[in-house]
Design a protein around this motif. Structure first.
Motif, PDB file in Angstrom:
ATOM      1  N   VAL A 131       0.610  -7.687  -3.771  1.00 64.25           N
ATOM      2  CA  VAL A 131       1.968  -7.186  -3.346  1.00 64.25           C
ATOM      3  C   VAL A 131       2.365  -7.734  -1.897  1.00 64.25           C
ATOM      4  N   LEU A 132       3.712  -8.398  -2.078  1.00 64.62           N
ATOM      5  CA  LEU A 132       4.288  -9.003  -0.643  1.00 64.62           C
ATOM      6  C   LEU A 132       4.918  -7.650  -0.048  1.00 64.62           C
ATOM      7  N   LEU A 151      -0.863  -8.855   0.119  1.00 60.93           N
ATOM      8  CA  LEU A 151      -1.962  -7.891  -0.003  1.00 60.93           C
ATOM      9  C   LEU A 151      -2.650  -7.906  -1.337  1.00 60.93           C
ATOM     10  N   ASN A 152      -3.699  -8.117  -1.273  1.00 64.74           N
ATOM     11  CA  ASN A 152      -4.656  -8.405  -2.684  1.00 64.74           C
ATOM     12  C   ASN A 152      -5.606  -7.269  -3.096  1.00 64.74           C
ATOM     13  N   PHE A 153      -5.255  -6.780  -4.424  1.00 63.50           N
ATOM     14  CA  PHE A 153      -6.065  -5.443  -4.938  1.00 63.50           C
ATOM     15  C   PHE A 153      -6.875  -6.044  -5.915  1.00 63.50           C
ATOM     16  N   LEU A 170       2.496   1.854 -11.648  1.00 62.54           N
ATOM     17  CA  LEU A 170       1.884   1.613 -10.348  1.00 62.54           C
ATOM     18  C   LEU A 170       2.708   2.173  -9.443  1.00 62.54           C
ATOM     19  N   THR A 171       1.946   2.643  -8.328  1.00 65.63           N
ATOM     20  CA  THR A 171       2.585   3.346  -7.145  1.00 65.63           C
ATOM     21  C   THR A 171       2.080   2.835  -5.919  1.00 65.63           C
ATOM     22  N   LEU A 172       2.933   2.574  -4.890  1.00 61.09           N
ATOM     23  CA  LEU A 172       2.525   1.949  -3.615  1.00 61.09           C
ATOM     24  C   LEU A 172       3.258   3.042  -2.531  1.00 61.09           C
ATOM     25  N   GLU A 173       2.255   3.406  -1.723  1.00 63.13           N
ATOM     26  CA  GLU A 173       2.737   4.473  -0.853  1.00 63.13           C
ATOM     27  C   GLU A 173       2.098   4.270   0.616  1.00 63.13           C
ATOM     28  N   PRO A 174       2.897   4.014   1.678  1.00 68.24           N
ATOM     29  CA  PRO A 174       2.400   4.030   3.100  1.00 68.24           C
ATOM     30  C   PRO A 174       1.743   5.521   3.363  1.00 68.24           C
ATOM     31  N   THR A 175       0.441   5.473   4.128  1.00 70.20           N
ATOM     32  CA  THR A 175      -0.081   6.648   4.278  1.00 70.20           C
ATOM     33  C   THR A 175       0.003   7.048   5.838  1.00 70.20           C
ATOM     34  N   GLY A 176       0.080   6.391   6.686  1.00 67.41           N
ATOM     35  CA  GLY A 176       0.262   6.646   8.068  1.00 67.41           C
ATOM     36  C   GLY A 176      -1.163   6.840   8.731  1.00 67.41           C
ATOM     37  N   SER A 177      -2.173   6.674   8.066  1.00 68.99           N
ATOM     38  CA  SER A 177      -3.477   7.022   8.150  1.00 68.99           C
ATOM     39  C   SER A 177      -3.804   6.329   9.473  1.00 68.99           C
ATOM     40  N   ASP A 208       8.398  -6.268  -1.133  1.00 67.00           N
ATOM     41  CA  ASP A 208       9.288  -7.374  -1.866  1.00 67.00           C
ATOM     42  C   ASP A 208       8.937  -7.528  -3.310  1.00 67.00           C
ATOM     43  N   SER A 209       7.768  -7.713  -3.560  1.00 64.50           N
ATOM     44  CA  SER A 209       7.539  -8.054  -4.991  1.00 64.50           C
ATOM     45  C   SER A 209       5.855  -7.654  -5.250  1.00 64.50           C
ATOM     46  N   ILE A 210       5.554  -7.473  -6.707  1.00 62.16           N
ATOM     47  CA  ILE A 210       4.337  -7.217  -6.929  1.00 62.16           C
ATOM     48  C   ILE A 210       4.031  -8.380  -8.211  1.00 62.16           C
ATOM     49  N   ASP A 211       2.970  -8.802  -8.134  1.00 61.13           N
ATOM     50  CA  ASP A 211       2.270  -9.685  -9.203  1.00 61.13           C
ATOM     51  C   ASP A 211       1.134  -9.223  -9.758  1.00 61.13           C
TER      52      ASP A 211
END
Length: 270
Positions: free
Chosen positions: A71-72, A109-111, A125-132, A145-148
């Motif tokens: 994830v960029l 960011l690599n997963f 696919l879901t990406l969510e900022p957590t604020g944790s 920006d993008s997902i590969d």
């Protein structure tokens, strides 16, 4: 595509996902360039959150090994001290992993996700900022920006033929599920040019397959057709047509050649 239990070889494949919906101004973005990104998403520590949700198609996925997701992303400029974002990844609504990052520059960011969380075909696919990583009430704000997505594909013939649409050159592919060892492989990447690659096979317990390497030229290897000899059909007829009724749907021609009438005799002889 194919029967369960057939041996399937693997080939790497990458899917790129990107949308340009939001303009980023007055923030460092690589070399201080203004850029359009997918979106700006937030998570309030202990409160509401927004997320990016998108579908990704993974045809011929092999449900073993891992799927790599990059994830960029970029933190939105903030006055908070030691600001740390945290981005959570969900695959088909399953929480997988999170990544923490900070700073003003773009981050890759690599997963690494077990392939068993995915299915061949459409996935979510879901990406969510957590604020944790923040104090209660603070905003975790992230530009995405993008997902590969990189994964292993398997290929099994359907009806003794298969068309492989491949994005990589100079890789090894294995395809099985054929009923005969008389196999043909053609590269159809260039319009009007059918380049035969190999004529080799690997019988395996009564299931016939073929292993080959795609051309090193990046322009080739993008569309590969494999078939048994029985699927290579001879023309049922060759007829002259002087163009009087080419638009007539009853013609049902598979191929139309334009040339001199004298060529017909040579074609019929050969």
């Amino acid at each position: 595509h194919g029967d369960a239990g057939l041996r399937v070889g693997a080939g790497g494949h990458r899917v790129h996902l990107e949308e340009n919906n939001v303009a980023v101004f007055n923030e460092p973005y690589d070399q201080d360039m203004d850029l359009f990104v997918w979106g700006l998403f937030y998570g309030i520590s202990g409160g509401a959150k927004s997320s990016l949700t998108t579908d990704v198609e993974l045809p011929y996925l092999i449900n073993s090994g891992n799927v790599s997701i990059q994830v960029l992303a970029k933190s939105r400029a903030t006055t908070a001290t030691n600001y740390q974002n945290n981005l959570q990844l969900y695959v088909n609504d399953n929480p997988i992993a999170s990544a923490s990052f900070g700073g003003s520059q773009v981050q890759g960011l690599n997963f690494t996700v077990p392939a068993s969380y995915f299915v061949p075909g459409k996935n979510k696919l879901t990406l969510e900022p957590t604020g944790s990583n923040l104090l209660s009430g603070e905003y975790d704000m992230v530009y995405i920006d993008s997902i590969d997505v990189s994964y292993n594909q398997g290929w099994v013939a359907d009806g003794d033929q298969i068309l492989i649409v491949n994005n990589q050159s100079n890789i090894d592919l294995f395809v099985d599920g054929f009923s005969s060892s008389a196999l043909f492989v053609y590269d159809l990447s260039e319009y009007g040019v059918a380049q035969r690659l190999v004529n080799a096979n690997t019988p395996l317990n009564g299931v016939y397959g073929i292993e080959f390497r795609t051309p090193a030229d990046p322009a080739m290897g993008r569309r590969i057709w494999i078939s048994t000899e029985a699927k290579l059909l001879n023309p049922s007829s060759l007829e002259l047509n002087y163009g009087s009724d080419l638009r007539n749907p009853s013609n049902e021609a598979d191929v139309l050649y334009v040339g001199s009438p004298e060529l017909l005799d040579a074609v019929e002889i050969n």
